[in-house]
Design a protein around this motif. Sequence first.
Motif, mmCIF file in Angstrom:
data_model
loop_
_atom_site.group_PDB
_atom_site.id
_atom_site.type_symbol
_atom_site.label_atom_id
_atom_site.label_comp_id
_atom_site.label_asym_id
_atom_site.label_seq_id
_atom_site.Cartn_x
_atom_site.Cartn_y
_atom_site.Cartn_z
ATOM 1 N N MET A 131 42.677 45.954 46.042
ATOM 2 C CA MET A 131 43.331 44.719 46.460
ATOM 3 C C MET A 131 43.948 43.996 45.264
ATOM 4 O O MET A 131 45.048 43.438 45.365
ATOM 5 C CB MET A 131 42.330 43.811 47.165
ATOM 6 C CG MET A 131 41.975 44.250 48.565
ATOM 7 S SD MET A 131 43.413 44.253 49.672
ATOM 8 C CE MET A 131 43.794 42.502 49.731
ATOM 9 N N ALA A 132 43.260 44.014 44.125
ATOM 10 C CA ALA A 132 43.823 43.388 42.926
ATOM 11 C C ALA A 132 45.099 44.101 42.482
ATOM 12 O O ALA A 132 46.082 43.466 42.081
ATOM 13 C CB ALA A 132 42.789 43.388 41.802
ATOM 14 N N SER A 133 45.093 45.426 42.563
ATOM 15 C CA SER A 133 46.297 46.195 42.214
ATOM 16 C C SER A 133 47.436 45.886 43.177
ATOM 17 O O SER A 133 48.594 45.744 42.763
ATOM 18 C CB SER A 133 45.982 47.688 42.235
ATOM 19 O OG SER A 133 44.942 48.003 41.328
ATOM 20 N N ALA A 134 47.114 45.770 44.466
ATOM 21 C CA ALA A 134 48.133 45.451 45.460
ATOM 22 C C ALA A 134 48.723 44.067 45.215
ATOM 23 O O ALA A 134 49.948 43.869 45.293
ATOM 24 C CB ALA A 134 47.534 45.528 46.861
ATOM 25 N N PHE A 135 47.873 43.099 44.897
ATOM 26 C CA PHE A 135 48.359 41.746 44.610
ATOM 27 C C PHE A 135 49.227 41.732 43.359
ATOM 28 O O PHE A 135 50.224 41.014 43.291
ATOM 29 C CB PHE A 135 47.172 40.792 44.444
ATOM 30 C CG PHE A 135 46.723 40.144 45.725
ATOM 31 C CD1 PHE A 135 46.622 38.768 45.826
ATOM 32 C CD2 PHE A 135 46.407 40.908 46.836
ATOM 33 C CE1 PHE A 135 46.206 38.163 47.002
ATOM 34 C CE2 PHE A 135 45.993 40.326 48.016
ATOM 35 C CZ PHE A 135 45.905 38.941 48.104
ATOM 36 N N THR A 136 48.838 42.513 42.358
ATOM 37 C CA THR A 136 49.633 42.574 41.127
ATOM 38 C C THR A 136 51.015 43.156 41.401
ATOM 39 O O THR A 136 52.037 42.636 40.926
ATOM 40 C CB THR A 136 48.916 43.427 40.068
ATOM 41 O OG1 THR A 136 47.615 42.868 39.822
ATOM 42 C CG2 THR A 136 49.699 43.440 38.769
ATOM 43 N N LEU A 137 51.072 44.244 42.176
ATOM 44 C CA LEU A 137 52.360 44.829 42.534
ATOM 45 C C LEU A 137 53.178 43.874 43.400
ATOM 46 O O LEU A 137 54.404 43.809 43.271
ATOM 47 C CB LEU A 137 52.154 46.156 43.253
ATOM 48 C CG LEU A 137 51.696 47.334 42.388
ATOM 49 C CD1 LEU A 137 51.458 48.567 43.263
ATOM 50 C CD2 LEU A 137 52.717 47.640 41.307
ATOM 51 N N TYR A 147 37.773 39.623 48.918
ATOM 52 C CA TYR A 147 38.843 40.592 48.675
ATOM 53 C C TYR A 147 40.234 39.954 48.722
ATOM 54 O O TYR A 147 41.216 40.596 48.340
ATOM 55 C CB TYR A 147 38.740 41.730 49.683
ATOM 56 C CG TYR A 147 37.415 42.449 49.589
ATOM 57 C CD1 TYR A 147 37.125 43.258 48.493
ATOM 58 C CD2 TYR A 147 36.432 42.279 50.559
ATOM 59 C CE1 TYR A 147 35.898 43.896 48.386
ATOM 60 C CE2 TYR A 147 35.202 42.912 50.464
ATOM 61 C CZ TYR A 147 34.938 43.716 49.373
ATOM 62 O OH TYR A 147 33.717 44.339 49.257
ATOM 63 N N LEU A 148 40.315 38.722 49.178
ATOM 64 C CA LEU A 148 41.542 37.935 49.075
ATOM 65 C C LEU A 148 41.422 36.885 47.976
ATOM 66 O O LEU A 148 42.376 36.641 47.233
ATOM 67 C CB LEU A 148 41.856 37.249 50.413
ATOM 68 C CG LEU A 148 42.210 38.152 51.586
ATOM 69 C CD1 LEU A 148 42.416 37.303 52.844
ATOM 70 C CD2 LEU A 148 43.455 38.965 51.297
ATOM 71 N N HIS A 149 40.249 36.263 47.897
ATOM 72 C CA HIS A 149 40.060 35.154 46.971
ATOM 73 C C HIS A 149 40.140 35.600 45.511
ATOM 74 O O HIS A 149 40.853 34.990 44.709
ATOM 75 C CB HIS A 149 38.702 34.493 47.247
ATOM 76 C CG HIS A 149 38.335 33.443 46.253
ATOM 77 N ND1 HIS A 149 38.947 32.207 46.231
ATOM 78 C CD2 HIS A 149 37.419 33.442 45.230
ATOM 79 C CE1 HIS A 149 38.432 31.483 45.253
ATOM 80 N NE2 HIS A 149 37.502 32.214 44.630
ATOM 81 N N VAL A 150 39.419 36.648 45.161
ATOM 82 C CA VAL A 150 39.355 37.063 43.758
ATOM 83 C C VAL A 150 40.713 37.579 43.246
ATOM 84 O O VAL A 150 41.157 37.167 42.164
ATOM 85 C CB VAL A 150 38.237 38.109 43.558
ATOM 86 C CG1 VAL A 150 38.256 38.666 42.134
ATOM 87 C CG2 VAL A 150 36.880 37.482 43.865
ATOM 88 N N PRO A 151 41.418 38.475 43.977
ATOM 89 C CA PRO A 151 42.746 38.867 43.492
ATOM 90 C C PRO A 151 43.709 37.690 43.377
ATOM 91 O O PRO A 151 44.510 37.630 42.435
ATOM 92 C CB PRO A 151 43.227 39.868 44.553
ATOM 93 C CG PRO A 151 41.976 40.429 45.127
ATOM 94 C CD PRO A 151 41.017 39.291 45.145
#
Length: 257
Positions: free
Chosen positions: A204-210, A54-58
């Motif tokens: 998590m991907a959305s959070a990383f993008t933002l 959940y950290l690595h992929v985003p």
Amino acid sequence: MRNYANPTNFLQLAGALIPLLAALTGALLCLGLSLAWFVAPPDYQQGETVRIMYLHVPAAWLSLFAYIVMTAAALGTLVWRHPLADAAQKAAAPLGAGFTFLCLATGSLWGKPMWGAWWVWDARLTSVLVLFLIYLGLIALWRTIEDPGKAARAAAIFTLVGAVNIPIIKFSVDWWNTLHQPASVFRLGGPAISGSMLWPLVVMASAFTLLFLTLHLMAIRNEILRRRLRRLSILAADAEESGITRAGSSMEAAYEQ
């Protein structure tokens, strides 16, 4: 959108968006981490270790996304001469390097219990390492060339040449026999992981993008202000030099009289 090519208009837009994006980023990060660590189940083979995903992929997605943004900005610099393109490209490079480093670090932590080694010269890992080195090279290039215009053109060319590595990273697991698993989310047959793991990953991907968008806007704003300060410093130095020259000429004329 052409109106926001003007740095002043962009600064106003960024000032309004940054607080909103920061708040959304914080909320999604809290939600995503809660889902990843307390709701998502452990993997039947990897156990609790799978939560590194959940950290690595985003981080891996954002390492590529940042370079795609830089590539678009490089085209804006070379082809359309967009006033903010070089600033956007320069601002994205450290962010891309940071996400790529996080991808490599978490991948190493994930790989040790799964593969029995911190690092292997796998096609996917090696191509991502090359991406990280490209980011570092671009950051060094921006710092080496003092003139912003020349630095922007050199960095744009370097970025476009390095863009060939993006499809290599994406399709490395299909082109070569690697330890890395193939795509399990963005695939023609649909996601290959269960919804209980997919939705925390999407959050998590959305959070990383933002997070990237927030930091990128802040970095572009800082770059615009830095360039304005540089321009004012140059004008002040020129004015001071002109004043000294005029004073010297006046003194010389008075002496001759």
